[in-house]
Design a protein around this motif. Structure first.
Motif, PDB file in Angstrom:
ATOM      1  N   ALA A  69      12.336   1.121  -2.591  1.00 22.38           N
ATOM      2  CA  ALA A  69      12.329   0.671  -1.196  1.00 22.38           C
ATOM      3  C   ALA A  69      10.889   0.479  -0.712  1.00 22.38           C
ATOM      4  O   ALA A  69      10.569  -0.514  -0.042  1.00 22.38           O
ATOM      5  CB  ALA A  69      13.058   1.674  -0.319  1.00 22.38           C
ATOM      6  N   ARG A  70      10.021   1.403  -1.079  1.00 23.49           N
ATOM      7  CA  ARG A  70       8.625   1.299  -0.671  1.00 23.49           C
ATOM      8  C   ARG A  70       7.954   0.082  -1.311  1.00 23.49           C
ATOM      9  O   ARG A  70       7.190  -0.631  -0.661  1.00 23.49           O
ATOM     10  CB  ARG A  70       7.875   2.579  -1.038  1.00 23.49           C
ATOM     11  N   MET A  71       8.257  -0.175  -2.587  1.00 23.04           N
ATOM     12  CA  MET A  71       7.681  -1.329  -3.275  1.00 23.04           C
ATOM     13  C   MET A  71       8.120  -2.633  -2.618  1.00 23.04           C
ATOM     14  O   MET A  71       7.314  -3.558  -2.448  1.00 23.04           O
ATOM     15  CB  MET A  71       8.080  -1.315  -4.751  1.00 23.04           C
ATOM     16  N   LEU A  72       9.379  -2.718  -2.222  1.00 20.61           N
ATOM     17  CA  LEU A  72       9.869  -3.929  -1.563  1.00 20.61           C
ATOM     18  C   LEU A  72       9.228  -4.104  -0.197  1.00 20.61           C
ATOM     19  O   LEU A  72       8.895  -5.228   0.204  1.00 20.61           O
ATOM     20  CB  LEU A  72      11.392  -3.888  -1.430  1.00 20.61           C
ATOM     21  N   LEU A  73       9.057  -3.015   0.531  1.00 16.35           N
ATOM     22  CA  LEU A  73       8.434  -3.097   1.850  1.00 16.35           C
ATOM     23  C   LEU A  73       6.976  -3.548   1.732  1.00 16.35           C
ATOM     24  O   LEU A  73       6.502  -4.366   2.516  1.00 16.35           O
ATOM     25  CB  LEU A  73       8.527  -1.737   2.549  1.00 16.35           C
ATOM     26  N   GLN A  74       6.282  -3.021   0.745  1.00 12.93           N
ATOM     27  CA  GLN A  74       4.907  -3.455   0.518  1.00 12.93           C
ATOM     28  C   GLN A  74       4.861  -4.946   0.153  1.00 12.93           C
ATOM     29  O   GLN A  74       3.991  -5.682   0.614  1.00 12.93           O
ATOM     30  CB  GLN A  74       4.265  -2.629  -0.597  1.00 12.93           C
ATOM     31  N   HIS A  75       5.790  -5.360  -0.688  1.00 16.63           N
ATOM     32  CA  HIS A  75       5.826  -6.750  -1.146  1.00 16.63           C
ATOM     33  C   HIS A  75       6.159  -7.702  -0.001  1.00 16.63           C
ATOM     34  O   HIS A  75       5.488  -8.732   0.178  1.00 16.63           O
ATOM     35  CB  HIS A  75       6.863  -6.887  -2.257  1.00 16.63           C
ATOM     36  N   ALA A  76       7.181  -7.376   0.777  1.00 15.28           N
ATOM     37  CA  ALA A  76       7.640  -8.274   1.841  1.00 15.28           C
ATOM     38  C   ALA A  76       6.686  -8.298   3.026  1.00 15.28           C
ATOM     39  O   ALA A  76       6.476  -9.351   3.642  1.00 15.28           O
ATOM     40  CB  ALA A  76       9.032  -7.858   2.306  1.00 15.28           C
ATOM     41  N   GLY A  77       6.104  -7.155   3.355  1.00 20.59           N
ATOM     42  CA  GLY A  77       5.257  -7.080   4.543  1.00 20.59           C
ATOM     43  C   GLY A  77       3.778  -7.124   4.283  1.00 20.59           C
ATOM     44  O   GLY A  77       2.973  -7.183   5.225  1.00 20.59           O
ATOM     45  N   GLY A  78       3.387  -7.050   2.996  1.00 17.05           N
ATOM     46  CA  GLY A  78       1.973  -7.055   2.671  1.00 17.05           C
ATOM     47  C   GLY A  78       1.261  -5.765   3.018  1.00 17.05           C
ATOM     48  O   GLY A  78       0.041  -5.740   3.196  1.00 17.05           O
ATOM     49  N   TYR A  79       2.038  -4.676   3.105  1.00 22.47           N
ATOM     50  CA  TYR A  79       1.445  -3.385   3.459  1.00 22.47           C
ATOM     51  C   TYR A  79       0.858  -2.698   2.231  1.00 22.47           C
ATOM     52  O   TYR A  79       1.374  -2.821   1.117  1.00 22.47           O
ATOM     53  CB  TYR A  79       2.510  -2.460   4.063  1.00 22.47           C
ATOM     54  N   SER A  80      -0.205  -1.945   2.454  1.00 21.30           N
ATOM     55  CA  SER A  80      -0.730  -1.068   1.412  1.00 21.30           C
ATOM     56  C   SER A  80       0.009   0.264   1.494  1.00 21.30           C
ATOM     57  O   SER A  80       0.716   0.550   2.485  1.00 21.30           O
ATOM     58  CB  SER A  80      -2.229  -0.828   1.614  1.00 21.30           C
ATOM     59  N   VAL A  86       1.941   4.870   5.364  1.00 16.84           N
ATOM     60  CA  VAL A  86       1.826   6.227   5.886  1.00 16.84           C
ATOM     61  C   VAL A  86       1.290   6.219   7.313  1.00 16.84           C
ATOM     62  O   VAL A  86       1.844   6.877   8.207  1.00 16.84           O
ATOM     63  CB  VAL A  86       0.914   7.083   4.986  1.00 16.84           C
ATOM     64  N   THR A  87       0.233   5.474   7.539  1.00 18.42           N
ATOM     65  CA  THR A  87      -0.436   5.499   8.842  1.00 18.42           C
ATOM     66  C   THR A  87       0.260   4.649   9.898  1.00 18.42           C
ATOM     67  O   THR A  87       0.083   4.876  11.095  1.00 18.42           O
ATOM     68  CB  THR A  87      -1.892   5.025   8.707  1.00 18.42           C
ATOM     69  N   MET A 116      13.672  -1.283  14.822  1.00 17.07           N
ATOM     70  CA  MET A 116      13.567  -0.409  13.642  1.00 17.07           C
ATOM     71  C   MET A 116      12.106  -0.333  13.189  1.00 17.07           C
ATOM     72  O   MET A 116      11.413  -1.337  13.120  1.00 17.07           O
ATOM     73  CB  MET A 116      14.432  -0.944  12.502  1.00 17.07           C
ATOM     74  N   THR A 117      11.650   0.882  12.890  1.00 16.48           N
ATOM     75  CA  THR A 117      10.291   1.069  12.408  1.00 16.48           C
ATOM     76  C   THR A 117      10.247   0.996  10.876  1.00 16.48           C
ATOM     77  O   THR A 117      11.293   0.982  10.217  1.00 16.48           O
ATOM     78  CB  THR A 117       9.739   2.421  12.852  1.00 16.48           C
ATOM     79  N   LEU A 118       9.026   0.990  10.342  1.00 10.89           N
ATOM     80  CA  LEU A 118       8.884   0.994   8.885  1.00 10.89           C
ATOM     81  C   LEU A 118       9.528   2.234   8.290  1.00 10.89           C
ATOM     82  O   LEU A 118      10.243   2.162   7.280  1.00 10.89           O
ATOM     83  CB  LEU A 118       7.398   0.932   8.498  1.00 10.89           C
ATOM     84  N   ASP A 119       9.260   3.397   8.889  1.00 12.13           N
ATOM     85  CA  ASP A 119       9.838   4.651   8.396  1.00 12.13           C
ATOM     86  C   ASP A 119      11.358   4.622   8.444  1.00 12.13           C
ATOM     87  O   ASP A 119      12.031   5.101   7.523  1.00 12.13           O
ATOM     88  CB  ASP A 119       9.317   5.836   9.218  1.00 12.13           C
ATOM     89  N   GLN A 120      11.906   4.081   9.510  1.00  9.21           N
ATOM     90  CA  GLN A 120      13.368   4.036   9.643  1.00  9.21           C
ATOM     91  C   GLN A 120      13.988   3.146   8.571  1.00  9.21           C
ATOM     92  O   GLN A 120      15.038   3.472   8.011  1.00  9.21           O
ATOM     93  CB  GLN A 120      13.737   3.543  11.045  1.00  9.21           C
ATOM     94  N   TRP A 121      13.333   2.019   8.286  1.00  6.60           N
ATOM     95  CA  TRP A 121      13.882   1.158   7.226  1.00  6.60           C
ATOM     96  C   TRP A 121      13.882   1.883   5.892  1.00  6.60           C
ATOM     97  O   TRP A 121      14.850   1.813   5.137  1.00  6.60           O
ATOM     98  CB  TRP A 121      13.086  -0.138   7.114  1.00  6.60           C
ATOM     99  N   LEU A 122      12.799   2.582   5.601  1.00  8.81           N
ATOM    100  CA  LEU A 122      12.719   3.324   4.341  1.00  8.81           C
ATOM    101  C   LEU A 122      13.803   4.390   4.270  1.00  8.81           C
ATOM    102  O   LEU A 122      14.424   4.589   3.218  1.00  8.81           O
ATOM    103  CB  LEU A 122      11.339   3.963   4.194  1.00  8.81           C
TER     104      LEU A 122
END
Length: 275
Positions: free
Chosen positions: A17-28, A33-34, A1-7
């Protein structure tokens, strides 16, 4: 599963969902997006399952993320403290507006320390005390002050009866401020939304919603300087009652201020000592 697919497959609103992904994975936000087509690491996916389940049960995002922004700064929060609300920023602005140079402030029932720490940072000339009856709350407030570099004196205790109160505090403060428990017992909002998870003793007085405000208005004159101010946040429908309480306790120039939604948000009054 990719980041986009999880979202896309998350059961949460897109923003959460985006806030949790940033929090759990440390993504900006840029990385989401990239790097959206990148695989989602298994460890991050497992953590996201736990976080999403907590949110689906109604737990506030602020508790899940461990903090909330207030006055442009990040404050740590947890179940021991209320989540800072944008409306309370009006209380901070009122304190700053009524605080003289090198003034002294006491924030009673400080919770996360959002008001006291913000005032201390915005007015570095001020001497700020913050107190709370909850040791857990004070631990969070102290950590926020340390993290943000704020100089605040902390005290443990119920309202004016704290472990650092002394006779020297009589008529010492220019401003006394509080966002006390003001929700009436049995109010339906206590069983809705984020309030279900926040500390009930910080939300309600288990009475008519005004008992803490009465106590603060009665005792504050002992600790205010001549011409000092008491500032109280309260419910949208309590403005008239709070003005009456302050007036009955000898406060002058009593007025109520509205928030950006046009709702009564805080009432303040100045105390003159009568010989």
């Amino acid at each position: 599963m990719t980041l986009d697919q999880w979202l896309r497959h998350s059961q949460l609103p897109r923003l959460e969902a985006r806030m949790l992904l940033q929090h759990a994975g440390g993504y900006s936000r840029v990385q989401l997006v990239t790097q959206g087509a990148d695989p989602l690491p298994e460890a991050v996916a497992a953590q996201l399952d736990i976080l999403q389940a907590r949110r689906l049960k109604g737990e506030p995002m602020a508790y899940i993320l461990g903090g909330r922004e207030f006055y442009g700064r990040w404050f740590e929060v947890g179940p021991d403290v209320l989540i800072p609300r944008p409306e309370t920023e009006h209380l901070v602005e009122a304190v700053i507006g009524h605080l003289p140079a090198n003034g002294q402030v006491w924030d009673l029932g400080t919770g996360s320390g959002a008001v006291a720490v913000t005032v201390a940072l915005e007015r570095k000339d001020a001497a700020v005390r913050a107190s709370d009856i909850s040791g857990g709350a004070l631990a969070i407030a102290r950590k926020n002050a340390e993290t943000l570099g704020a100089r605040v004196e902390f005290a443990l205790g119920s309202w004016f009866e704290t472990d650092k109160t002394s006779s020297e505090d009589k008529h010492r403060f220019d401003v006394i401020v509080s966002n006390p428990p003001y929700i009436e017992a049995g109010d339906e909002h206590l069983s809705q939304g984020d309030l279900r998870f926040e500390p009930q003793t910080a939300l309600t007085d288990f009475a008519d919603g005004l008992s803490c405000i009465r106590e603060l208005a009665q005792r504050a004159p002992e600790f205010l300087k001549e011409g000092g101010w008491l500032l109280l946040e309260h419910g949208y429908n309590q403005g008239t009652a709070v003005r009456q309480i302050l007036t009955a306790n000898g406060f002058a120039e009593v007025s109520t201020q509205q928030d950006l939604a046009g709702l009564d948000r805080l009432t303040l009054g100045m105390f003159r000592h009568v010989e």
